[in-house]
Design a protein around this motif. Structure first.
Motif, PDB file in Angstrom:
ATOM      1  N   GLU A  97       0.853  -1.184   0.000  1.00 56.43           N
ATOM      2  CA  GLU A  97       0.000   0.000   0.000  1.00 56.43           C
ATOM      3  C   GLU A  97       0.890   1.235   0.000  1.00 56.43           C
ATOM      4  OE1 GLU A  97      -2.663  -0.112   3.238  1.00 56.43           O
ATOM      5  OE2 GLU A  97      -3.712  -1.932   2.581  1.00 56.43           O
ATOM      6  N   GLY A  98       0.751   2.052  -1.019  1.00 59.43           N
ATOM      7  CA  GLY A  98       1.594   3.233  -1.145  1.00 59.43           C
ATOM      8  C   GLY A  98       2.778   2.961  -2.062  1.00 59.43           C
ATOM      9  N   ASN A  99       3.724   3.876  -2.063  1.00 58.81           N
ATOM     10  CA  ASN A  99       4.877   3.798  -2.960  1.00 58.81           C
ATOM     11  C   ASN A  99       6.201   3.794  -2.211  1.00 58.81           C
ATOM     12  OD1 ASN A  99       2.704   5.741  -4.567  1.00 58.81           O
ATOM     13  ND2 ASN A  99       3.586   4.105  -5.804  1.00 58.81           N
ATOM     14  N   GLN A 100       6.205   3.355  -0.964  1.00 53.23           N
ATOM     15  CA  GLN A 100       7.423   3.259  -0.180  1.00 53.23           C
ATOM     16  C   GLN A 100       7.431   1.936   0.566  1.00 53.23           C
ATOM     17  OE1 GLN A 100       7.855   6.684   2.363  1.00 53.23           O
ATOM     18  NE2 GLN A 100       8.419   8.035   0.681  1.00 53.23           N
ATOM     19  N   TYR A 101       8.645   1.350   0.637  1.00 54.85           N
ATOM     20  CA  TYR A 101       8.790   0.056   1.305  1.00 54.85           C
ATOM     21  C   TYR A 101      10.172   0.002   1.949  1.00 54.85           C
ATOM     22  CZ  TYR A 101       8.638  -4.993   2.080  1.00 54.85           C
ATOM     23  OH  TYR A 101       8.639  -6.245   2.662  1.00 54.85           O
ATOM     24  N   SER A 102      10.224  -0.242   3.247  1.00 52.06           N
ATOM     25  CA  SER A 102      11.486  -0.256   3.984  1.00 52.06           C
ATOM     26  C   SER A 102      11.790  -1.671   4.454  1.00 52.06           C
ATOM     27  CB  SER A 102      11.413   0.684   5.195  1.00 52.06           C
ATOM     28  OG  SER A 102      10.403   0.260   6.094  1.00 52.06           O
ATOM     29  N   VAL A 103      13.096  -1.998   4.470  1.00 52.05           N
ATOM     30  CA  VAL A 103      13.545  -3.320   4.901  1.00 52.05           C
ATOM     31  C   VAL A 103      14.789  -3.165   5.757  1.00 52.05           C
ATOM     32  CG1 VAL A 103      12.605  -4.560   2.913  1.00 52.05           C
ATOM     33  CG2 VAL A 103      14.931  -3.649   2.822  1.00 52.05           C
ATOM     34  N   VAL A 104      14.970  -4.113   6.663  1.00 56.04           N
ATOM     35  CA  VAL A 104      16.205  -4.265   7.427  1.00 56.04           C
ATOM     36  C   VAL A 104      16.777  -5.618   7.030  1.00 56.04           C
ATOM     37  CG1 VAL A 104      17.278  -4.402   9.694  1.00 56.04           C
ATOM     38  CG2 VAL A 104      15.375  -2.824   9.310  1.00 56.04           C
ATOM     39  N   GLN A 105      17.749  -5.589   6.130  1.00 58.78           N
ATOM     40  CA  GLN A 105      18.279  -6.814   5.559  1.00 58.78           C
ATOM     41  C   GLN A 105      19.473  -7.298   6.380  1.00 58.78           C
ATOM     42  OE1 GLN A 105      16.967  -8.667   3.036  1.00 58.78           O
ATOM     43  NE2 GLN A 105      18.467 -10.101   3.866  1.00 58.78           N
ATOM     44  N   LEU A 106      19.380  -8.535   6.857  1.00 62.06           N
ATOM     45  CA  LEU A 106      20.469  -9.159   7.601  1.00 62.06           C
ATOM     46  C   LEU A 106      21.219 -10.111   6.689  1.00 62.06           C
ATOM     47  CD1 LEU A 106      18.586  -9.951  10.944  1.00 62.06           C
ATOM     48  CD2 LEU A 106      19.906  -7.909  10.346  1.00 62.06           C
ATOM     49  N   MET A 107      22.560 -10.063   6.775  1.00 62.13           N
ATOM     50  CA  MET A 107      23.386 -10.916   5.942  1.00 62.13           C
ATOM     51  C   MET A 107      24.272 -11.787   6.825  1.00 62.13           C
ATOM     52  SD  MET A 107      24.405  -8.431   2.748  1.00 62.13           S
ATOM     53  CE  MET A 107      24.821  -9.860   1.759  1.00 62.13           C
ATOM     54  N   VAL A 108      24.436 -13.039   6.397  1.00 60.05           N
ATOM     55  CA  VAL A 108      25.188 -14.034   7.158  1.00 60.05           C
ATOM     56  C   VAL A 108      26.593 -14.128   6.588  1.00 60.05           C
ATOM     57  CG1 VAL A 108      25.244 -16.442   7.923  1.00 60.05           C
ATOM     58  CG2 VAL A 108      23.049 -15.271   7.628  1.00 60.05           C
ATOM     59  N   THR A 109      27.563 -14.249   7.482  1.00 60.72           N
ATOM     60  CA  THR A 109      28.958 -14.368   7.058  1.00 60.72           C
ATOM     61  C   THR A 109      29.178 -15.660   6.289  1.00 60.72           C
ATOM     62  OG1 THR A 109      29.646 -13.118   9.008  1.00 60.72           O
ATOM     63  CG2 THR A 109      31.351 -14.350   7.843  1.00 60.72           C
ATOM     64  N   ASP A 110      29.876 -15.551   5.190  1.00 66.25           N
ATOM     65  CA  ASP A 110      30.168 -16.708   4.346  1.00 66.25           C
ATOM     66  C   ASP A 110      31.646 -17.053   4.501  1.00 66.25           C
ATOM     67  OD1 ASP A 110      30.050 -18.739   2.542  1.00 66.25           O
ATOM     68  OD2 ASP A 110      29.925 -17.472   0.769  1.00 66.25           O
ATOM     69  N   THR A 111      31.925 -18.172   5.149  1.00 61.78           N
ATOM     70  CA  THR A 111      33.302 -18.594   5.400  1.00 61.78           C
ATOM     71  C   THR A 111      33.747 -19.547   4.306  1.00 61.78           C
ATOM     72  OG1 THR A 111      32.941 -18.383   7.776  1.00 61.78           O
ATOM     73  CG2 THR A 111      34.871 -19.634   7.059  1.00 61.78           C
ATOM     74  N   GLN A 112      34.871 -19.218   3.693  1.00 59.58           N
ATOM     75  CA  GLN A 112      35.434 -20.041   2.636  1.00 59.58           C
ATOM     76  C   GLN A 112      36.773 -20.611   3.103  1.00 59.58           C
ATOM     77  OE1 GLN A 112      33.992 -20.834  -0.197  1.00 59.58           O
ATOM     78  NE2 GLN A 112      32.241 -19.442  -0.116  1.00 59.58           N
ATOM     79  N   TYR A 113      36.917 -21.922   3.006  1.00 59.21           N
ATOM     80  CA  TYR A 113      38.163 -22.589   3.375  1.00 59.21           C
ATOM     81  C   TYR A 113      38.917 -22.956   2.100  1.00 59.21           C
ATOM     82  CZ  TYR A 113      36.128 -22.963   8.036  1.00 59.21           C
ATOM     83  OH  TYR A 113      35.563 -22.673   9.246  1.00 59.21           O
ATOM     84  N   LEU A 114      40.067 -22.326   1.922  1.00 57.75           N
ATOM     85  CA  LEU A 114      40.879 -22.564   0.745  1.00 57.75           C
ATOM     86  C   LEU A 114      41.925 -23.638   1.036  1.00 57.75           C
ATOM     87  CD1 LEU A 114      41.485 -18.870  -0.368  1.00 57.75           C
ATOM     88  CD2 LEU A 114      39.724 -20.451  -1.168  1.00 57.75           C
ATOM     89  N   PRO A 115      42.322 -24.373   0.033  1.00 60.47           N
ATOM     90  CA  PRO A 115      43.367 -25.386   0.262  1.00 60.47           C
ATOM     91  C   PRO A 115      44.694 -24.736   0.626  1.00 60.47           C
ATOM     92  CG  PRO A 115      42.883 -25.163  -2.080  1.00 60.47           C
ATOM     93  CD  PRO A 115      41.833 -24.383  -1.360  1.00 60.47           C
ATOM     94  N   ALA A 116      45.483 -25.454   1.423  1.00 64.66           N
ATOM     95  CA  ALA A 116      46.763 -24.919   1.881  1.00 64.66           C
ATOM     96  C   ALA A 116      47.735 -24.759   0.716  1.00 64.66           C
ATOM     97  CB  ALA A 116      47.363 -25.840   2.936  1.00 64.66           C
ATOM     98  N   THR A 117      48.462 -23.655   0.737  1.00 64.72           N
ATOM     99  CA  THR A 117      49.452 -23.361  -0.298  1.00 64.72           C
ATOM    100  C   THR A 117      50.769 -22.981   0.365  1.00 64.72           C
ATOM    101  OG1 THR A 117      47.721 -22.559  -1.787  1.00 64.72           O
ATOM    102  CG2 THR A 117      49.987 -21.935  -2.302  1.00 64.72           C
ATOM    103  N   ILE A 118      51.842 -23.614  -0.030  1.00 59.44           N
ATOM    104  CA  ILE A 118      53.168 -23.336   0.514  1.00 59.44           C
ATOM    105  C   ILE A 118      53.921 -22.468  -0.498  1.00 59.44           C
ATOM    106  CG2 ILE A 118      55.333 -24.331   1.312  1.00 59.44           C
ATOM    107  CD1 ILE A 118      53.789 -26.846   2.052  1.00 59.44           C
TER     108      ILE A 118
END
Length: 213
Positions: A97-118
Motif C-alpha cells: 500500500e503506497g509507494n514506499q517500502y522499507s527493509v532491514v536486511q540481515l546478511m550471514v557471514t560466508d566462510t570459505q576454506y581454501l586449500p593450503a598453499t606453501i
C-alpha cells in the motif's frame, strides 16, 4: 463529414483514457525501496553492499552506515551481495500500500576454506642462502639524510652548483651595503686583519684556490 468528427473525438477520448489508465497503473507500481543492511550475528552496518535488481541493469550500494535507497517495481527481485557474506534475494511484495517500502536486511557471514598453499622464495636452500647474503638492502631515511648532509658532499655541491636567484641577490645587496658604508672615505685594508687571515687559511685548507678543470 459530420459523422467523422464525432467518431474522431470519441476515439481521441478513448485513447486518452487508456493512456491515463496505463500511466496510473505504472505510477502505482513504482516503489521507493530503502533500508539498512546489517550483519545477522552482531547487527553491525555493512558498507559497500551491492544492491541490484535481478534481470535489470540498475543498482546501488550502501553507504558507510549501511543505508541504501533505490527505485524498484512491485514484484521485482532485489539481490544483496557483498564479499564475505552469503548473497540474499528479496522479492518486493505486489500488495504494497503506497509507494514506499522499507527493509532491514540481515546478511550471514560466508566462510570459505581454501586449500593450503606453501610459498617458497627459492626452490632450494642453497639458492636462498646465496641470495640472502648477496641482497643489497636499501638505505633507510636516516641513512639517506646522513648521506645528503655529509660535509664533503655539501662542499662538492657548493663548488659545482651555481648560485640561485636568492643567493645572487643577497650577495649583491651585501656588496652594495659594504660599499655604501665606506662612501666618501678610503675602505680599510684587511692585510693586518686577523679575522680575514683566518678565513683565508680556512679557504686555503679547503682547496678553494685550486684550479678547477
Amino acid at each position: 463529414m459530420k459523422r467523422i468528427i464525432p467518431l474522431f473525438i470519441i476515439s481521441f477520448f478513448v485513447i486518452c483514457s487508456k493512456a491515463n489508465a496505463q500511466f496510473e497503473q505504472i505510477k502505482d507500481s513504482v516503489v521507493q525501496l530503502y533500508g539498512v543492511v546489517m550483519t545477522a550475528d552482531s547487527l553491525q552496518a555493512i558498507p559497500s553492499v551491492s544492491i541490484t535488481i535481478k534481470g535489470g541493469r540498475r543498482g546501488t550500494i550502501t553507504n558507510d552506515q549501511g543505508v541504501f535507497s533505490i527505485v524498484v517495481m512491485k514484484g521485482d527481485k532485489v539481490e544483496f551481495t557483498s564479499i564475505g557474506y552469503k548473497p540474499k534475494l528479496v522479492e518486493v511484495p505486489r500488495d504494497i500500500e503506497g509507494n514506499q517500502y522499507s527493509v532491514v536486511q540481515l546478511m550471514v557471514t560466508d566462510t570459505q576454506y581454501l586449500p593450503a598453499t606453501i610459498i617458497r622464495p627459492r626452490p632450494t636452500r642453497e639458492q636462498f642462502e646465496r641470495d640472502f647474503v648477496n641482497t643489497q638492502i636499501p638505505d633507510d631515511d636516516l641513512e639517506i639524510a646522513r648521506r645528503n648532509t655529509d660535509e664533503q658532499t655539501r662542499r662538492a655541491l657548493m663548488n659545482i652548483l651555481p648560485a640561485d636567484g636568492r643567493e645572487a641577490a643577497n650577495y649583491t645587496l651585501r656588496k652594495q651595503a659594504q660599499r655604501y658604508s665606506y662612501a666618501g672615505q678610503t675602505p680599510p685594508i684587511n692585510l693586518m686583519n686577523p679575522v680575514a687571515w683566518a678565513e683565508f687559511i680556512r679557504a686555503w685548507k679547503r682547496g678553494d684556490f685550486k684550479s678547477k678543470k
